[in-house]
Design a protein around this motif. Structure first.
Motif, PDB file in Angstrom:
ATOM      1  N   ASP A 105      31.892 -22.565  -3.214  1.00  0.00           N
ATOM      2  CA  ASP A 105      30.748 -22.445  -2.310  1.00  0.00           C
ATOM      3  C   ASP A 105      30.236 -23.812  -1.877  1.00  0.00           C
ATOM      4  O   ASP A 105      29.857 -24.003  -0.716  1.00  0.00           O
ATOM      5  N   ASN A 146      31.575 -28.753   4.118  1.00  0.00           N
ATOM      6  CA  ASN A 146      32.443 -28.783   5.295  1.00  0.00           C
ATOM      7  C   ASN A 146      31.764 -28.217   6.534  1.00  0.00           C
ATOM      8  O   ASN A 146      32.131 -28.569   7.659  1.00  0.00           O
ATOM      9  N   LYS A 147      30.778 -27.350   6.345  1.00  0.00           N
ATOM     10  CA  LYS A 147      30.021 -26.817   7.479  1.00  0.00           C
ATOM     11  C   LYS A 147      28.853 -27.717   7.868  1.00  0.00           C
ATOM     12  O   LYS A 147      28.137 -27.420   8.820  1.00  0.00           O
ATOM     13  N   GLY A 148      28.667 -28.799   7.112  1.00  0.00           N
ATOM     14  CA  GLY A 148      27.571 -29.696   7.412  1.00  0.00           C
ATOM     15  C   GLY A 148      26.224 -29.211   6.927  1.00  0.00           C
ATOM     16  O   GLY A 148      25.185 -29.729   7.358  1.00  0.00           O
ATOM     17  N   LEU A 149      26.204 -28.239   6.027  1.00  0.00           N
ATOM     18  CA  LEU A 149      24.946 -27.688   5.529  1.00  0.00           C
ATOM     19  C   LEU A 149      24.405 -28.454   4.336  1.00  0.00           C
ATOM     20  O   LEU A 149      23.240 -28.282   3.972  1.00  0.00           O
ATOM     21  N   HIS A 187      33.590 -35.004   7.059  1.00  0.00           N
ATOM     22  CA  HIS A 187      32.506 -34.308   7.728  1.00  0.00           C
ATOM     23  C   HIS A 187      31.149 -34.961   7.473  1.00  0.00           C
ATOM     24  O   HIS A 187      30.234 -34.804   8.258  1.00  0.00           O
ATOM     25  N   ALA A 235      32.435 -25.411   0.816  1.00  0.00           N
ATOM     26  CA  ALA A 235      32.278 -24.711   2.091  1.00  0.00           C
ATOM     27  C   ALA A 235      31.000 -25.162   2.786  1.00  0.00           C
ATOM     28  O   ALA A 235      30.980 -25.373   4.006  1.00  0.00           O
ATOM     29  N   ALA A 236      29.912 -25.347   2.007  1.00  0.00           N
ATOM     30  CA  ALA A 236      28.652 -25.812   2.582  1.00  0.00           C
ATOM     31  C   ALA A 236      28.778 -27.243   3.088  1.00  0.00           C
ATOM     32  O   ALA A 236      28.237 -27.592   4.145  1.00  0.00           O
TER      33      ALA A 236
END
Length: 298
Positions: free
Chosen positions: A39, A45-48, A4, A42-43
């Protein structure tokens, strides 16, 4: 992560001690500490988040256990939810163990850590209202072996912050040897994120009741007036029981303090009513507070 992220990590450091981890963060200010990663990943993988480096905390054995100090338990920040949910830990700090068992599915409980729950400070973090009710403190490690202590509630409220090279090393929790209860409501059956949660801690030595409400605000809320009122009704030298009406009144008191009515407008007109969703949330908080106190007193 590279699936990602547009670029791969530049460095991954695996220190063997807390001070080594602090030194690594001091040398790489842009690096991100990671323990369970529930956490963080997850951030990513979401591109955050695009960390340029990671400082892994998994090899620091001193963070994965606990010891006793002056009537307190000094809990390593690397304790996983699964470890805190075991019977030996539950005998020590029952409400924290209950929150750990409710933290999510097994894969989350096996990886997620106490320190990560605090550092992320997500409103739905199950451990946070328990730590607020226990009035726990953080032992923060800084450069040069410096240690400082701050109340957990100060960090969650933003009154005190961690510097870029500081890490949460331990959580100091008082051993009250008294009943504690944690309850939460979720939007679905089974493990899930809390829509509301309540922690109740009895403190017989001070003849006090501590209550913290989680998930309904950016940080846990303490209804201090409700705590003092209900503590004055308890026979601390007797059975400690309360009538159902008193328990119900406590629940309503807590809910109204944490989810108050709208303030009336400056023009003197009537305040708008709360929405049905907010009224439902208030009823949920009242029910959780009533049940939690009832279980603690029984």
């Amino acid at each position: 992560m590279t699936t990602h992220a547009p670029q791969a990590l530049q460095s991954v450091t695996l220190p063997a001690s807390l001070d080594e981890a602090v030194a690594a963060l001091e040398a790489m200010p842009a690096a991100v500490p990671v323990a369970g990663g529930t956490d963080l990943m997850a951030a990513v993988n979401k591109g955050l988040l695009r960390p340029s480096g990671l400082v892994g905390l998994g090899r620091i054995s001193e963070l994965r256990g606990w010891h006793y100090q002056d009537g307190h338990a000094l809990l390593g920040a690397g304790l996983t939810h699964a470890r805190m949910g075991r019977p030996d830990f539950a005998a020590l700090i029952p409400a924290l163990a209950a929150s750990a068992r409710a933290a999510g599915p097994p894969q989350i409980r096996n990886a997620g850590t106490l320190g990560g729950n605090i550092a992320t400070s997500a409103p739905t973090g199950d451990a946070l209202p328990v730590l607020a009710a226990l009035e726990a403190e953080l032992v923060v490690a800084g450069p040069g072996g410096v240690r400082r202590e701050i109340p957990v509630s100060h960090l969650l409220a933003g009154r005190e912050m961690l510097s870029p090279a500081e890490l949460i090393g331990f959580v100091r929790v008082p051993l009250l040897h008294a009943p504690q209860v944690f309850l939460k409501a979720t939007g679905r059956t089974g493990p899930g994120r809390a829509t509301a949660s309540v922690a109740i801690v009895l403190d017989p030595a001070r003849r006090g009741v501590r209550c913290a409400v989680g998930a309904i605000a950016p940080m846990p809320l303490r209804p201090l007036e409700a705590e003092r009122w209900i503590a004055s009704l308890i026979d601390w030298d007797g059975e400690r029981g309360l009538a159902p009406d008193a328990l119900a009144a406590f629940g309503e008191y807590v809910a109204a303090a944490c989810i108050p009515d709208h303030e009336p407008p400056a023009d003197g007109s009537e305040a708008p009513p709360l929405s049905p969703a907010v009224l439902h949330l208030r009823r949920t908080v009242a029910a959780l507070a009533r049940r939690a106190l009832g279980r603690a007193l029984s």
